[in-house]
Each structure stands twice: as structure tokens, then as C-alpha cells.
Design an enzyme around this catalytic site. Sequence first.
Site, mmCIF file in Angstrom:
data_model
loop_
_atom_site.group_PDB
_atom_site.id
_atom_site.type_symbol
_atom_site.label_atom_id
_atom_site.label_comp_id
_atom_site.label_asym_id
_atom_site.label_seq_id
_atom_site.Cartn_x
_atom_site.Cartn_y
_atom_site.Cartn_z
ATOM 1 N N ARG A 1 34.419 15.970 21.599
ATOM 2 C CA ARG A 1 34.343 14.787 20.871
ATOM 3 C C ARG A 1 35.772 15.342 20.087
ATOM 4 O O ARG A 1 35.538 16.747 19.484
ATOM 5 C CB ARG A 1 34.053 13.985 20.545
ATOM 6 C CG ARG A 1 33.127 13.413 21.426
ATOM 7 C CD ARG A 1 31.855 12.380 21.102
ATOM 8 N NE ARG A 1 31.012 12.631 21.786
ATOM 9 C CZ ARG A 1 30.049 11.744 22.375
ATOM 10 N NH1 ARG A 1 29.774 10.188 21.973
ATOM 11 N NH2 ARG A 1 29.270 11.827 23.332
ATOM 12 N N GLY A 10 16.648 8.618 27.877
ATOM 13 C CA GLY A 10 15.653 9.572 28.113
ATOM 14 C C GLY A 10 15.427 10.344 27.441
ATOM 15 O O GLY A 10 16.562 11.191 26.934
ATOM 16 N N HIS A 11 14.886 11.747 26.784
ATOM 17 C CA HIS A 11 14.942 13.029 26.650
ATOM 18 C C HIS A 11 13.638 13.664 27.462
ATOM 19 O O HIS A 11 12.752 13.077 28.095
ATOM 20 C CB HIS A 11 14.338 13.259 25.385
ATOM 21 C CG HIS A 11 15.747 12.504 23.789
ATOM 22 N ND1 HIS A 11 15.319 11.272 23.334
ATOM 23 C CD2 HIS A 11 16.955 12.602 23.922
ATOM 24 C CE1 HIS A 11 17.074 11.023 22.874
ATOM 25 N NE2 HIS A 11 17.550 12.237 23.088
ATOM 26 N N ASN A 18 10.444 12.507 28.254
ATOM 27 C CA ASN A 18 10.276 11.372 29.029
ATOM 28 C C ASN A 18 10.217 11.931 30.838
ATOM 29 O O ASN A 18 10.045 11.357 31.486
ATOM 30 C CB ASN A 18 11.411 10.181 29.161
ATOM 31 C CG ASN A 18 11.040 9.834 27.427
ATOM 32 O OD1 ASN A 18 12.174 10.531 26.660
ATOM 33 N ND2 ASN A 18 9.969 9.185 27.126
ATOM 34 N N ASP A 45 14.779 19.990 29.815
ATOM 35 C CA ASP A 45 15.753 19.752 29.518
ATOM 36 C C ASP A 45 16.405 21.534 30.211
ATOM 37 O O ASP A 45 17.301 20.975 30.500
ATOM 38 C CB ASP A 45 15.546 20.001 28.213
ATOM 39 C CG ASP A 45 16.153 18.777 27.392
ATOM 40 O OD1 ASP A 45 16.469 17.851 28.192
ATOM 41 O OD2 ASP A 45 16.108 19.291 26.019
HETATM 42 C C1 LIG Z 1 14.627 16.226 23.891
HETATM 43 C C2 LIG Z 1 16.532 17.235 23.730
HETATM 44 C C3 LIG Z 1 17.315 16.625 22.899
HETATM 45 C C4 LIG Z 1 16.969 17.936 21.411
HETATM 46 C C5 LIG Z 1 18.470 18.094 20.948
HETATM 47 C C6 LIG Z 1 19.191 18.449 19.402
HETATM 48 C C7 LIG Z 1 18.117 20.327 20.177
HETATM 49 C C8 LIG Z 1 19.606 18.679 18.778
HETATM 50 C C9 LIG Z 1 19.778 16.858 18.627
HETATM 51 C C10 LIG Z 1 20.796 16.769 17.218
HETATM 52 C C11 LIG Z 1 20.896 18.068 17.139
HETATM 53 C C12 LIG Z 1 21.221 18.217 15.771
HETATM 54 C C13 LIG Z 1 22.237 17.105 14.976
HETATM 55 O O1 LIG Z 1 23.562 17.410 16.011
HETATM 56 C C14 LIG Z 1 22.624 18.064 13.178
HETATM 57 C C15 LIG Z 1 23.009 19.080 13.161
HETATM 58 C C16 LIG Z 1 24.685 20.063 13.958
HETATM 59 C C17 LIG Z 1 24.916 20.879 13.260
HETATM 60 O O2 LIG Z 1 26.271 21.711 13.888
HETATM 61 C C18 LIG Z 1 23.890 22.253 14.125
HETATM 62 C C19 LIG Z 1 22.132 21.659 13.972
HETATM 63 C C20 LIG Z 1 21.804 20.050 13.860
HETATM 64 C C21 LIG Z 1 20.699 20.038 12.738
HETATM 65 C C22 LIG Z 1 21.606 19.735 14.665
HETATM 66 C C23 LIG Z 1 20.691 20.384 15.826
HETATM 67 C C24 LIG Z 1 20.321 20.533 17.200
HETATM 68 O O3 LIG Z 1 21.328 20.511 18.094
HETATM 69 C C25 LIG Z 1 19.986 18.375 17.404
HETATM 70 C C26 LIG Z 1 18.299 18.367 16.646
HETATM 71 C C27 LIG Z 1 16.670 16.080 25.118
HETATM 72 O O4 LIG Z 1 16.021 16.404 25.924
HETATM 73 S S1 LIG Z 1 18.310 16.474 25.408
HETATM 74 C C28 LIG Z 1 18.882 15.552 27.078
HETATM 75 C C29 LIG Z 1 18.792 14.486 27.040
HETATM 76 N N1 LIG Z 1 19.435 13.556 28.325
HETATM 77 C C30 LIG Z 1 20.529 14.062 28.535
HETATM 78 O O5 LIG Z 1 21.014 14.884 28.466
HETATM 79 C C31 LIG Z 1 20.606 12.672 30.299
HETATM 80 C C32 LIG Z 1 21.459 12.871 30.865
HETATM 81 N N2 LIG Z 1 22.427 11.706 29.580
HETATM 82 C C33 LIG Z 1 21.653 10.664 28.728
HETATM 83 O O6 LIG Z 1 21.025 9.950 29.322
HETATM 84 C C34 LIG Z 1 22.233 10.252 27.369
HETATM 85 O O7 LIG Z 1 23.719 11.367 27.230
HETATM 86 C C35 LIG Z 1 21.434 10.346 26.086
HETATM 87 C C36 LIG Z 1 21.032 11.870 26.273
HETATM 88 C C37 LIG Z 1 19.880 9.148 26.346
HETATM 89 C C38 LIG Z 1 22.208 9.643 25.669
HETATM 90 O O8 LIG Z 1 23.366 8.810 25.215
HETATM 91 P P1 LIG Z 1 23.692 8.337 24.018
HETATM 92 O O9 LIG Z 1 24.242 7.052 24.401
HETATM 93 O O10 LIG Z 1 23.843 8.770 23.033
HETATM 94 O O11 LIG Z 1 25.403 8.544 24.968
HETATM 95 P P2 LIG Z 1 25.718 8.746 26.779
HETATM 96 O O12 LIG Z 1 25.006 6.905 27.273
HETATM 97 O O13 LIG Z 1 25.244 9.583 27.997
HETATM 98 O O14 LIG Z 1 27.551 8.258 26.577
HETATM 99 C C39 LIG Z 1 27.833 9.429 26.032
HETATM 100 C C40 LIG Z 1 28.777 8.534 24.620
HETATM 101 O O15 LIG Z 1 29.854 8.907 24.639
HETATM 102 C C41 LIG Z 1 31.945 9.327 24.564
HETATM 103 N N3 LIG Z 1 31.898 10.512 24.941
HETATM 104 C C42 LIG Z 1 31.461 11.413 25.556
HETATM 105 N N4 LIG Z 1 32.367 12.586 25.798
HETATM 106 C C43 LIG Z 1 33.702 12.094 24.766
HETATM 107 C C44 LIG Z 1 34.805 12.775 24.412
HETATM 108 N N5 LIG Z 1 34.806 14.109 24.205
HETATM 109 N N6 LIG Z 1 35.608 11.520 23.721
HETATM 110 C C45 LIG Z 1 35.621 9.942 23.416
HETATM 111 N N7 LIG Z 1 34.176 9.786 23.734
HETATM 112 C C46 LIG Z 1 33.074 10.935 24.407
HETATM 113 C C47 LIG Z 1 30.933 8.102 26.411
HETATM 114 O O16 LIG Z 1 32.638 7.726 26.813
HETATM 115 C C48 LIG Z 1 30.826 7.335 25.923
HETATM 116 O O17 LIG Z 1 30.396 6.248 25.258
HETATM 117 P P3 LIG Z 1 29.781 5.048 25.634
HETATM 118 O O18 LIG Z 1 28.495 4.944 24.758
HETATM 119 O O19 LIG Z 1 30.167 4.026 25.107
HETATM 120 O O20 LIG Z 1 29.419 4.380 27.561
#
Ligand SMILES: C[C@H](CCC[C@@H](C)[C@H]1CC[C@H]2[C@@H]3[C@H](O)C[C@@H]4C[C@H](O)CC[C@]4(C)[C@H]3C[C@H](O)[C@]12C)C(=O)SCCNC(=O)CCNC(=O)[C@H](O)C(C)(C)COP(=O)(O)OP(=O)(O)OC[C@H]1O[C@@H](n2cnc3c(N)ncnc32)[C@H](O)[C@@H]1OP(=O)(O)O
Length: 383
Positions: free
Chosen positions: A36, A122-123, A126, A153
Amino acid sequence: MALSGVRVLELAGLAPSPLCGMILADFGAQVVRVDRSPRSAMNTDVQGRGKRSLALDLKQGPGAAALRRLCLRADVLVEPFRHGVMEKLGLGPKVLLQENPKLIYARLTGFGQSGRYAKSAGHDINYLALSGVLSKLGRKDENPYAPVNLLADFAGGGVMCAMGIIMALYERTKSGKGQVVDASMVEGAAYLSSFLWKSQNLGLWNRLRGENLLDSGAPFYETYKTLDGKFMAVGAIEPQFYEQLIKGLGLDLDKLPSQLSFSDWPEMKKMFAAIFSKKTQAKWCRIFDGTDACVTPVLSLDEVALHQHNKERGSFIKNDQEEISPRPSPLLSRTPATPSPRRDPFIGEHTDEILLEFGFTKEEIAKLHSEKVIEFNKPKANL
Ligand SMILES: C[C@H](CCC[C@@H](C)[C@H]1CC[C@H]2[C@@H]3[C@H](O)C[C@@H]4C[C@H](O)CC[C@]4(C)[C@H]3C[C@H](O)[C@]12C)C(=O)SCCNC(=O)CCNC(=O)[C@H](O)C(C)(C)COP(=O)(O)OP(=O)(O)OC[C@H]1O[C@@H](n2cnc3c(N)ncnc32)[C@H](O)[C@@H]1OP(=O)(O)O
């Protein structure tokens, strides 16, 4: 490298899809991470090795259209959103596979593309819970315990998805056709646990959580604290290896209960713990190294690269920034992975060069930029 020439578009996600993309990049694929806007998103990808970044707003019509164009020249698309997100953007598999029937459309989600949870958030914990695996993890009399977010994951998600992609790429060499890879982390984690299912008749899991052979119930499959506050890992399952463990601990096998006497396990553990606590980790290593007792030091991430065995194999590598990380695995004898030594990309760092490569003209790129559909983010030169 094994995957050179394979073009991958990885839509930026949280943790599993970045690993999937990094594996493909390490083994030679050209991986473009579609991010993004750097104004609206933080980089959550700490596994960006070997990737380039394109910042593209998929919510704008021209942005979605640009991704469709990119997919015409791509071999693989990896998308990490819950079911329905891509369809809502007009980028579902029906559309993209119709436009490029050779495309491998990989969907890496927690709950898969169907079923009542398909649209739920979910994560790892879950997914692991729903796979049944979590119920088996944890110590006696304690709640189930998720071991970081490794199992759903990464093992059941990122790695399984990469495997699905590679199988689909192989199949495409025969059929000429792409397909959808529906990688659910619940199912990936469950599949990974096939041994648990298939070994139930062996009586390995008849007892409560934390009281079985491989789940911290047995004294010979456990970790023990050493005098200096470090740990040793013991995995002496087979009788001939167990015998060597007992010898190394300075005990007499004939004076101990039988190895598989479950009722004696708690007391045996206490005895082993008391013995291990009397010497430092280094001393225990000197005792057990070179034996078949299956006893090894529990190393910290700071220590692993310095361990002699890992050094001899070159199991850990350093990048340009002197950061150490694990070398890609497995090792292929003729075409090993050659991981990029460069730092991970900034969001939008390669937007223009990627679009040019995929056939966009300079004028089209300028227009997309002026409409704020794409972003450039060149790092300033370090003068
Ligand atoms: C336990 C793990 C998760 C651990 C993650 C951590 C390791 C990291 C999380 C936060 C990170 C920190 C943070 O970012 C701040 C720092 C940044 C720095 O750069 C680094 C240090 C940080 C401290 C950083 C450190 C770490 O990286 C973190 C702590 C897991 O279990 S991960 C597995 C999660 N599950 C899945 O992946 C399964 C499939 N996905 C989903 O179920 C969903 O995506 C999810 C994960 C539930 C999220 O739901 P969400 O509502 O947010 O998203 P979605 O419904 O999927 O929709 C995405 C929306 O985004 C739009 N979109 C996507 N791409 C674009 C684009 N290019 N342009 C425009 N829009 C875009 C898309 O259209 C969707 O929009 P809508 O909601 O309107 O439909």
C-alpha cells in the site's frame, strides 16, 4: 537457481505470506511485493529478503487495473487477505485466470476460501486451535500453549503455500495451465500434524497433555536447567541412546526404574533436573558431545551461528548490514539458493523500474503517479 525466471507478485501481508515470498525469492524467483502507499501503511514485512517493492493503491480503479496488467506477465500471485477481499477489488481468481490462464493464484489465509469462518479475522493461535494441534501443546496441568507463531503462520501457512505454488508450477510444465492454491493455515497445521493422527493407535498420546512421550511427559525427552542458568535438551528415546544418557549423567541403569515406567517419570525428571543443575552447559556439552545420548545445548539466537557444527555447515549467513539469519533450507546440491545480501526493500522503492519491466510506458507511469495510484520512495543517497 531452481526458481529463476519465475515472476511472483506478493500482495503485502502480515507474517505467513512474507515468508512464502522470501522462500521463493531465496530460491531464485523474481518477487515483487505489492505494498500500500507508504503514507498509509507501515512495512510489516521483516522477511523481505530478495524482494522489490511496488507501492500501488488497489482501492482505486486504475490501481486494480494495473495489478491485472501485472498479472498478465506474472507466473504467481500470492494474496494474504481473508476471503472476499480480492473479489471486492475485482481481482478474484475468475477474473485473473481468465485473463492469464497460466497464472498460479495462491490464496494464503487462516480459514481457507469456504466454510463459516472464511471471512473471519484470526491469527496463528486461532488457526492452531481449530486444527486440533493446540490441544496437544503444553505442560501437565497447564493451559494449551502456542509456541510463538511458528506452527500455523509459518509451517502450516507460509511453507505449505510455497510448496503448493511449486507443485502448481511443476504441474503447469505438463498442462500449460495455472490454478488456484487455497492454502488454509488451519488445514496446513492439521496436515503438518499427520503424525499425531496416524500414531494414535501406538498409544503415544493416551495420557493427558504433558504426560506423554514427546510432549514433556517423559524425563528423557525434556529440557533441563544447568548451573549457569542455561538449558540442555534431551531426546534419548531409543533404549541404546537412553543408556548413554544415563551413563553421561553418572547413573546406574540397573538401579533405575524401567525407561517406560510412566508412573516413575515425575520422580525421574526431578532426579535428572537435580543432576543437570550441578554442572554448567559447557561442561555438559563436553560430556555428551560425540556420544549418541541425544543431548544438545539449548542455544540462544545469539549463540547459534557461533556453534561449531553450524559454523562447519555455514548454516547462518550475514547480509550487507551484518545481520545474521538462517541460510535457506534445504540445500540443493546443483542449484542452491543464493539469498540476496541486500537490505529489505523500502515500500515503493522499485515502483517505476517494476512497472517499466512489466511493459508500462513512462507516460503511463507518470499518469498513475500524478493520480496518486502509485508511489515512488527512492532512498536518499548516503553522501
Ligand atoms: C500472529 C501473527 C501476526 C504477527 C504479526 C506481527 C509480527 C506484526 C504485526 C504488526 C507489526 C509491527 C507494526 O507493523 C509496527 C512496526 C513496523 C516496522 O516496520 C517493523 C516493526 C513493527 C513493530 C512491526 C513488527 C511486526 O511485523 C508486527 C508486530 C499472525 O497470525 S499473521 C496471520 C494473520 N492471518 C492471515 O494472514 C490470514 C489471512 N488474512 C486475514 O485473515 C486478514 O488479512 C487479517 C490478518 C485478519 C487482517 O484483517 P484486515 O481487516 O486488516 O485485512 P483484510 O480483511 O484481509 O483486508 C485487507 C484490506 O486492505 C486492503 N488492501 C490491501 N492491499 C491494498 C493496497 N495495496 N491498496 C489499497 N488497499 C489495500 C484490502 O482491499 C482490504 O480492504 P477492505 O478491508 O476495505 O476490504
